[in-house]
Motif scaffolding. Structure first.
Motif, mmCIF file in Angstrom:
data_model
loop_
_atom_site.group_PDB
_atom_site.id
_atom_site.type_symbol
_atom_site.label_atom_id
_atom_site.label_comp_id
_atom_site.label_asym_id
_atom_site.label_seq_id
_atom_site.Cartn_x
_atom_site.Cartn_y
_atom_site.Cartn_z
ATOM 1 N N HIS A 36 4.985 -8.580 -1.425
ATOM 2 C CA HIS A 36 3.731 -9.095 -1.990
ATOM 3 C C HIS A 36 2.738 -9.571 -0.949
ATOM 4 O O HIS A 36 1.683 -10.079 -1.287
ATOM 5 N N GLY A 37 3.117 -9.467 0.324
ATOM 6 C CA GLY A 37 2.158 -9.811 1.375
ATOM 7 C C GLY A 37 2.360 -11.203 1.952
ATOM 8 O O GLY A 37 3.130 -12.006 1.416
ATOM 9 N N PRO A 38 1.640 -11.490 3.052
ATOM 10 C CA PRO A 38 1.831 -12.743 3.785
ATOM 11 C C PRO A 38 1.746 -13.962 2.871
ATOM 12 O O PRO A 38 0.845 -14.058 2.042
ATOM 13 N N GLY A 39 2.704 -14.877 3.049
ATOM 14 C CA GLY A 39 2.698 -16.110 2.261
ATOM 15 C C GLY A 39 3.159 -15.926 0.825
ATOM 16 O O GLY A 39 3.171 -16.883 0.057
ATOM 17 N N ASP A 209 3.411 7.006 -0.800
ATOM 18 C CA ASP A 209 3.441 6.575 -2.214
ATOM 19 C C ASP A 209 4.439 5.437 -2.424
ATOM 20 O O ASP A 209 4.211 4.527 -3.214
ATOM 21 N N ASN A 210 5.531 5.473 -1.689
ATOM 22 C CA ASN A 210 6.522 4.396 -1.776
ATOM 23 C C ASN A 210 5.929 3.079 -1.258
ATOM 24 O O ASN A 210 6.117 2.012 -1.863
ATOM 25 N N ILE A 211 5.171 3.169 -0.161
ATOM 26 C CA ILE A 211 4.531 1.968 0.400
ATOM 27 C C ILE A 211 3.508 1.417 -0.589
ATOM 28 O O ILE A 211 3.470 0.217 -0.880
ATOM 29 N N ALA A 212 2.676 2.309 -1.149
ATOM 30 C CA ALA A 212 1.655 1.863 -2.112
ATOM 31 C C ALA A 212 2.323 1.178 -3.306
ATOM 32 O O ALA A 212 1.898 0.108 -3.754
ATOM 33 N N GLY A 217 -0.118 -1.626 -4.343
ATOM 34 C CA GLY A 217 -1.356 -0.881 -4.104
ATOM 35 C C GLY A 217 -2.235 -1.478 -3.015
ATOM 36 O O GLY A 217 -3.391 -1.101 -2.864
ATOM 37 N N ARG A 218 -1.695 -2.385 -2.221
ATOM 38 C CA ARG A 218 -2.512 -2.988 -1.144
ATOM 39 C C ARG A 218 -2.833 -1.977 -0.047
ATOM 40 O O ARG A 218 -3.810 -2.128 0.672
ATOM 41 N N PHE A 219 -1.980 -0.954 0.112
ATOM 42 C CA PHE A 219 -2.166 0.007 1.213
ATOM 43 C C PHE A 219 -2.197 1.447 0.713
ATOM 44 O O PHE A 219 -1.537 1.783 -0.271
ATOM 45 N N ALA A 220 -2.955 2.280 1.427
ATOM 46 C CA ALA A 220 -2.967 3.723 1.169
ATOM 47 C C ALA A 220 -2.906 4.423 2.523
ATOM 48 O O ALA A 220 -3.906 4.972 2.999
ATOM 49 N N PRO A 221 -1.745 4.353 3.196
ATOM 50 C CA PRO A 221 -1.675 4.868 4.573
ATOM 51 C C PRO A 221 -1.918 6.371 4.663
ATOM 52 O O PRO A 221 -1.423 7.130 3.841
#
Ligand code: FAD
Length: 415
Positions: A36-39, A209-212, A217-221
Motif C-alpha cells: 500500500h505504499g510508504p507508511g 500488471d502484477n505490480i499495478a 494501481g499506483r504504478f504503470a511501469p
C-alpha cells in the motif's frame, strides 16, 4: 507502518507484536501481498527490524501468534518467520556464498571507475533516476524509511537484475546498506532467489500488471523485460557442517553484545556469573560504502537498549566499545579481570567476520571467546541444507519440539 518512526527498543517491538498478533491468521494470508505504499504497510507485521536485531526472538513471536491462532489459521505467517531461520541456516552451512559475495562487491565497485557504462547505469539505479516509475519510487522509499514491502523487494531485485541488467551483488549491497532489517542471509539469499541462483534455474520476473494490481494501481511501469534466462554461476557452494555451542561456560564471564543479538537475558547465562557487559555496533561492516543513516540509528539504538537491559538484569556495569576489533575487546576484558568472554553466536555476516579476526588476537592474550547459539537456531539451522520445502515439512514437529504452542512442555534435546 513507517519503521523509521518506531524506536529501536525491545518495548517497542513487543508493542508492535501485541498490536499485530490478532491479524496474523487468515487476514495476513489474504492481505500480505498487497503493497500500500510508504507508511501504509499495515497488512504485514513490520517486525523485521526487531527480529533482525534480536530485540525480539522468532520463538517468542511464534509463541505469541500461536496463543491467538491455530497452526492452520496462522500457517502462512509461521512459514514466513521460518524463512528467516532457513536462510540463516543455509548461509551458515554454505559459507562460500557469503565469501564470494563479499569479494565480488569489492571487485564490482572498483570496476566502476574503469567502466563508464556500469558507473552510469549504477548511478541512475541508486539515484532512482531510471524512468521505471515503481523502481524509482522504491529507491526513494528505501532511503526515506529503511524498509520495503516483501513484494516490492522481489520486484525491485528482479528489475535491477533483468531489466536494468546490473550485477545482482551491487543491488544486494545497495539494499543491505539501507534496510533497517538488513540481514546478511535474508538479503543475499533473497537476491539469489530472485536471480535463479538459489533454486537453480527458477527465477522471478517482475510483471507490470502484477505490480499495478498489488500496488493498487499506483504504478504503470514501462519497458520491463518480459523474458530472460535465470542467472547461472560456475561456482559450486559445498555444504559445510555446522559448529554449534549450546552449553554456557561455568564461572565468571564478561558479556559482549553486538547488533546481531539484543536479548542477552535469554542466552542461558546465570545472572550472577556476568561480571561486566560491553557492546559494539558493527553496522558499518555491511558494505565498503557508507551505510544509510536510518539503519545506523536503529542499530545504535538497539545496542543501547540491549546494554541497558543487560546491565540491569546481570547487575553488572556496561561499556560501549569503539569497535569489535581484538584490541578494543581485549582492553575491556583485561579491565574486568575475567578470562572468558561470552557473546551470542553471530550467523554468517560481518559480525562473524570481525569476531573471527578478534578470536586469535584474544587467545594470544589468554582470553577465551565463547559464542553461544540459541536453541531455536540449533533446531532450525540443521534443516536448512536444501530447498525450503524440506524445512517447511518439519514445521509442525519444530513447533512441538520448541514448545511454541501455549502450555506444551519442551521435548527432549534439540541436537
Ligand atoms: C531481495 C530481497 C531481500 C530481502 N532482504 C531482507 C533483509 O535484509 N532482511 C530481512 O529481514 N528480510 C529480507 N527479505 C525478506 C522479507 O522481504 C522481509 O523479511 C519482510 O518484507 C519484512 O517485513 P515484515 O516484517 O512486515 O514481514 P512479515 O511478512 O510480517 O513476516 C514476518 C517475519 O518473517 C521473516 N520473513 C518474512 N519473509 C522472509 C523471507 N523471504 N526471508 C527471510 N525472512 C522472512 C521476517 O523476519 C519478518 O519480519 C528480503 C526479501 C527479498 C526478496
Amino acid at each position: 507502518m513507517n519503521t523509521f518512526t518506531v524506536p529501536a527498543t525491545r518495548a517497542a517491538g513487543l508493542a508492535r507484536l501485541a498490536q499485530f498478533a490478532p491479524q496474523a491468521g487468515r487476514h495476513y494470508a489474504a492481505e500480505r501481498n498487497a503493497d500500500h505504499g510508504p507508511g501504509r504497510h499495515d497488512r504485514v507485521s513490520g517486525l523485521s527490524p526487531w527480529l533482525r536485531h534480536r530485540l525480539l526472538t522468532e520463538d517468542e513471536v511464534l509463541r505469541r501468534v500461536l496463543a491467538q491462532h491455530s497452526q492452520d489459521a496462522a500457517a502462512k505467517f509461521i512459514e514466513e518467520v521460518f524463512w528467516r531461520g532457513y536462510f540463516k541456516g543455509y548461509l551458515e552451512s554454505h559459507p562460500s556464498i557469503w565469501n564470494d559475495y563479499r569479494r565480488t562487491v569489492v571487485t564490482l565497485l572498483t570496476q566502476r571507475s574503469r567502466d563508464s557504462d556500469l558507473a552510469q547505469a549504477y548511478a541512475q539505479a541508486v539515484d532512482g533516476a531510471t524512468g521505471v516509475d515503481c523502481f524509482d519510487a522504491w529507491v526513494a522509499e528505501l532511503k526515506n524509511t529503511g524498509y520495503l514491502h516483501n513484494h516490492a523487494r522481489m520486484w525491485f531485485a528482479s528489475i535491477w537484475i533483468f531489466t536494468l541488467q546490473l550485477p545482482w551483488q551491487l543491488g544486494a549491497d545497495f539494499t543491505y546498506r539501507h534496510f533497517i532489517d538488513g540481514d546478511a542471509a535474508a538479503n543475499t539469499l533473497g537476491w539469489r532467489w530472485v536471480a535463479g541462483l538459489h533454486t537453480r534455474g527458477k527465477h522471478y520476473l517482475a510483471q507490470a500488471d502484477n505490480i499495478a494490481r498489488y500496488t493498487g494501481g499506483r504504478f504503470a511501469p514501462q519497458g520491463l523485460v518480459l523474458r530472460a534466462p535465470p542467472l547461472s554461476e560456475l561456482t559450486a557452494h559445498p555444504l559445510v557442517p555446522l559448529a554449534l555451542t549450546l552449553k554456557p561456560p561455568r564461572g565468571p564471564v564478561a558479556l559482549l553484545l553486538t547488533d546481531e543479538d539484543g536479548l542477552p537475558e535469554t542466552l542461558g547465562l546465570e545472572p550472577t556469573q556476568v561480571v561486566a557487559v560491553a557492546g559494539a555496533a558493527a553496522f558499518q561492516g555491511r558494505s565498503p560504502l557508507h551505510v544509510g543513516p536510518l539503519l545506523a540509528q536503529f542499530s545504535r539504538g538497539a545496542l543501547q537498549d540491549a546494554l541497558l537491559r543487560a546491565s540491569a538484569h546481570f547487575s553488572a556495569p556496561s561499556t560501549l566499545l569503539a569497535g569489535l576489533d581484538g584490541d578494543a575487546i581485549a582492553e575491556w576484558a583485561a579491565r574486568t579481570g575475567v578470562q572468558t568472554i561470552v557473546t551470542a553466536a553471530p550467523a554468517a555476516g560481518p559480525v562473524q567476520e570481525m569476531l573471527a579476526d578478534a578470536r586469535d588476537w584474544l587467545s594470544m592474550r589468554n582470553l577465551r571467546l565463547v559464542t553461544l547459539n540459541r536453541r531455536y537456531d540449533a533446531a532450525v539451522w540443521p534443516l536448512a541444507t536444501q530447498g525450503y520445502s524440506a524445512l517447511r515439512n518439519q514445521i509442525p514437529a519444530l513447533i512441538e519440539r520448541l514448545a511454541l504452542e501455549s502450555g506444551r512442555p519442551e521435548q527432549g534435546t534439540l541436537l
